[in-house]
Design a protein around this motif. Sequence first.
Motif, mmCIF file in Angstrom:
data_model
loop_
_atom_site.group_PDB
_atom_site.id
_atom_site.type_symbol
_atom_site.label_atom_id
_atom_site.label_comp_id
_atom_site.label_asym_id
_atom_site.label_seq_id
_atom_site.Cartn_x
_atom_site.Cartn_y
_atom_site.Cartn_z
ATOM 1 N N VAL A 1 0.826 -1.204 0.000
ATOM 2 C CA VAL A 1 0.000 0.000 0.000
ATOM 3 C C VAL A 1 0.862 1.257 0.000
ATOM 4 O O VAL A 1 0.523 2.256 -0.644
ATOM 5 N N HIS A 2 1.972 1.235 0.721
ATOM 6 C CA HIS A 2 2.869 2.392 0.791
ATOM 7 C C HIS A 2 4.313 1.941 0.616
ATOM 8 O O HIS A 2 4.695 0.861 1.069
ATOM 9 N N ASP A 3 5.116 2.795 -0.028
ATOM 10 C CA ASP A 3 6.551 2.613 -0.158
ATOM 11 C C ASP A 3 7.165 4.008 -0.068
ATOM 12 O O ASP A 3 7.172 4.765 -1.044
ATOM 13 N N LEU A 4 7.648 4.377 1.108
ATOM 14 C CA LEU A 4 8.125 5.728 1.373
ATOM 15 C C LEU A 4 9.609 5.708 1.710
ATOM 16 O O LEU A 4 10.037 4.946 2.587
ATOM 17 N N GLN A 5 10.367 6.547 1.033
ATOM 18 C CA GLN A 5 11.813 6.539 1.225
ATOM 19 C C GLN A 5 12.370 7.933 0.980
ATOM 20 O O GLN A 5 11.827 8.704 0.192
ATOM 21 N N ARG A 6 13.442 8.237 1.694
ATOM 22 C CA ARG A 6 14.204 9.444 1.429
ATOM 23 C C ARG A 6 15.665 9.179 1.767
ATOM 24 O O ARG A 6 15.990 8.206 2.461
ATOM 25 N N GLU A 7 16.532 10.005 1.280
ATOM 26 C CA GLU A 7 17.958 9.803 1.508
ATOM 27 C C GLU A 7 18.304 9.988 2.978
ATOM 28 O O GLU A 7 17.754 10.860 3.653
ATOM 29 N N GLY A 8 19.214 9.156 3.463
ATOM 30 C CA GLY A 8 19.593 9.199 4.875
ATOM 31 C C GLY A 8 20.678 10.211 5.160
ATOM 32 O O GLY A 8 21.764 9.848 5.626
ATOM 33 N N VAL A 9 20.382 11.480 4.902
ATOM 34 C CA VAL A 9 21.374 12.528 5.111
ATOM 35 C C VAL A 9 21.555 12.815 6.602
ATOM 36 O O VAL A 9 22.668 12.805 7.124
ATOM 37 N N ASP A 10 20.440 13.052 7.301
ATOM 38 C CA ASP A 10 20.499 13.392 8.725
ATOM 39 C C ASP A 10 19.979 12.275 9.629
ATOM 40 O O ASP A 10 19.999 12.424 10.852
ATOM 41 N N TYR A 11 19.521 11.170 9.043
ATOM 42 C CA TYR A 11 18.943 10.079 9.836
ATOM 43 C C TYR A 11 19.045 8.821 8.981
ATOM 44 O O TYR A 11 18.876 8.872 7.756
ATOM 45 N N ALA A 12 19.325 7.679 9.600
ATOM 46 C CA ALA A 12 19.486 6.448 8.820
ATOM 47 C C ALA A 12 19.355 5.236 9.731
ATOM 48 O O ALA A 12 19.139 5.356 10.931
ATOM 49 N N LEU A 13 19.513 4.049 9.141
ATOM 50 C CA LEU A 13 19.386 2.757 9.809
ATOM 51 C C LEU A 13 18.059 2.706 10.580
ATOM 52 O O LEU A 13 18.018 2.479 11.795
ATOM 53 N N VAL A 14 16.965 2.916 9.858
ATOM 54 C CA VAL A 14 15.635 2.935 10.465
ATOM 55 C C VAL A 14 15.212 1.507 10.789
ATOM 56 O O VAL A 14 15.092 0.656 9.905
ATOM 57 N N THR A 15 14.967 1.256 12.070
ATOM 58 C CA THR A 15 14.617 -0.090 12.534
ATOM 59 C C THR A 15 13.204 -0.160 13.109
ATOM 60 O O THR A 15 12.805 -1.208 13.606
ATOM 61 N N ALA A 16 12.461 0.954 13.042
ATOM 62 C CA ALA A 16 11.095 0.958 13.582
ATOM 63 C C ALA A 16 10.269 2.010 12.877
ATOM 64 O O ALA A 16 10.773 3.082 12.524
ATOM 65 N N VAL A 17 8.992 1.701 12.670
ATOM 66 C CA VAL A 17 8.043 2.678 12.143
ATOM 67 C C VAL A 17 6.695 2.425 12.816
ATOM 68 O O VAL A 17 6.188 1.309 12.809
ATOM 69 N N ALA A 18 6.153 3.478 13.426
ATOM 70 C CA ALA A 18 4.834 3.402 14.059
ATOM 71 C C ALA A 18 3.940 4.438 13.392
ATOM 72 O O ALA A 18 4.300 5.617 13.312
ATOM 73 N N GLU A 19 2.780 3.996 12.901
ATOM 74 C CA GLU A 19 1.840 4.911 12.246
ATOM 75 C C GLU A 19 0.646 5.164 13.142
ATOM 76 O O GLU A 19 0.089 4.228 13.737
ATOM 77 N N HIS A 20 0.227 6.438 13.245
ATOM 78 C CA HIS A 20 -0.989 6.771 13.979
ATOM 79 C C HIS A 20 -1.608 8.021 13.361
ATOM 80 O O HIS A 20 -0.983 9.088 13.337
ATOM 81 N N ASP A 21 -2.822 7.865 12.843
ATOM 82 C CA ASP A 21 -3.557 8.983 12.231
ATOM 83 C C ASP A 21 -2.736 9.707 11.176
ATOM 84 O O ASP A 21 -2.760 10.938 11.069
ATOM 85 N N GLY A 22 -1.996 8.939 10.390
ATOM 86 C CA GLY A 22 -1.217 9.522 9.299
ATOM 87 C C GLY A 22 0.156 9.999 9.679
ATOM 88 O O GLY A 22 0.953 10.369 8.808
ATOM 89 N N ASN A 23 0.467 10.029 10.965
ATOM 90 C CA ASN A 23 1.812 10.389 11.412
ATOM 91 C C ASN A 23 2.690 9.143 11.460
ATOM 92 O O ASN A 23 2.213 8.050 11.802
ATOM 93 N N LEU A 24 3.953 9.303 11.129
ATOM 94 C CA LEU A 24 4.918 8.212 11.198
ATOM 95 C C LEU A 24 6.016 8.567 12.190
ATOM 96 O O LEU A 24 6.583 9.665 12.127
ATOM 97 N N TYR A 25 6.312 7.622 13.088
ATOM 98 C CA TYR A 25 7.354 7.812 14.089
ATOM 99 C C TYR A 25 8.403 6.733 13.851
ATOM 100 O O TYR A 25 8.095 5.537 13.881
#
Length: 330
Positions: A291-315
């Motif tokens: 349903v979703h495939d979201l990506q951006r370059e890891g300039v200031d943040y990387a090695l993402v090991t968790a994603v929590a979605e709530h009401d359209g927000n991603l943490y």
Amino acid sequence: MPMQPRRWTPPPAPPRARDTRSTPEMPALRLLELPGKGPEDVVIAADGRLLTGIDNGAILAVDPATGAVEQIAHTGGRPLGLHAESDGSLLICDAQRGLLQLDKPGGQIEVLVAEVNGEPLNFTSNVVAAADGTIYFSESSRRWPLTEWMGDIMEHSGTGRLLRRNTDGSVEILLDGLDFANGVVLAPDGSCVVVAETGAYRVTRYWLSGPRAGTSDPLVQNLPGFPDNMLLGSDGLVWVSLASPRNPLLDTLLPLPGILRKISWAIPERLQPKPARTVWAMAFDFDGKQVHDLQREGVDYALVTAVAEHDGNLYLGSLSEPAIAVTRVP
């Protein structure tokens, strides 16, 4: 008897290149700074705060609006996957201590499971609980500890497990021989539980009810990156963090016999496979449809090991960063 790395069967086809022209880029990130590194998992508490564990053993509650941070516990180990209950209690997978439970913020920590069949848990990874108190959790590797997690990816030991702690305290092994078992999500209807296999680029489904109960099949396979922690979103989707795109050298090494993969450790460190810097999250329904495939370059943040979605927000959480990242679904 010592556990031997097993031979790996490569995916049926190489992953397709990501078409950035048709896939929306993940929006810009806002960082919530932490007093330490490595918010490996992020979950949402009943009071709306974000809960995470960092590399010094602290469990933190973070206000997503103001960034205010409160330490609510300390495990004495290395907390990884979390599951927040509506009563304020928290389940914690501690890589060093096993499956723990915090009764309330600032309260007492109890060890729920430290060993299975007399064998100490080696690398407890992620956890989810059903409404009746049944707990499903993963052990990434019985061979390699968290501090040497890349060893399991390189050798492909296939010693990960999906486990169930029943309400009477007994523990069952639901799936064994998993390739770096990681994130765990329970279907809303309780029909199945899914587990990420980081080293196999797939999400595996274990059926809990119906005619297929007790069997497993792939929910998603041949992913273009390494799946890590997963969480059920408020949108009913399985949100999957991808720590890094697949590495061509690693893909070449993995099908080789175990002894040859061990020899690869002789490669100079600077030439060994390393996670590429990216920020990546995907979402799937329980039929395995993307349903979703979201990506951006890891300039200031990387090695993402968790994603929590709530009401359209991603943490987003990371094994290495000193912050939680916040963005939105486009």
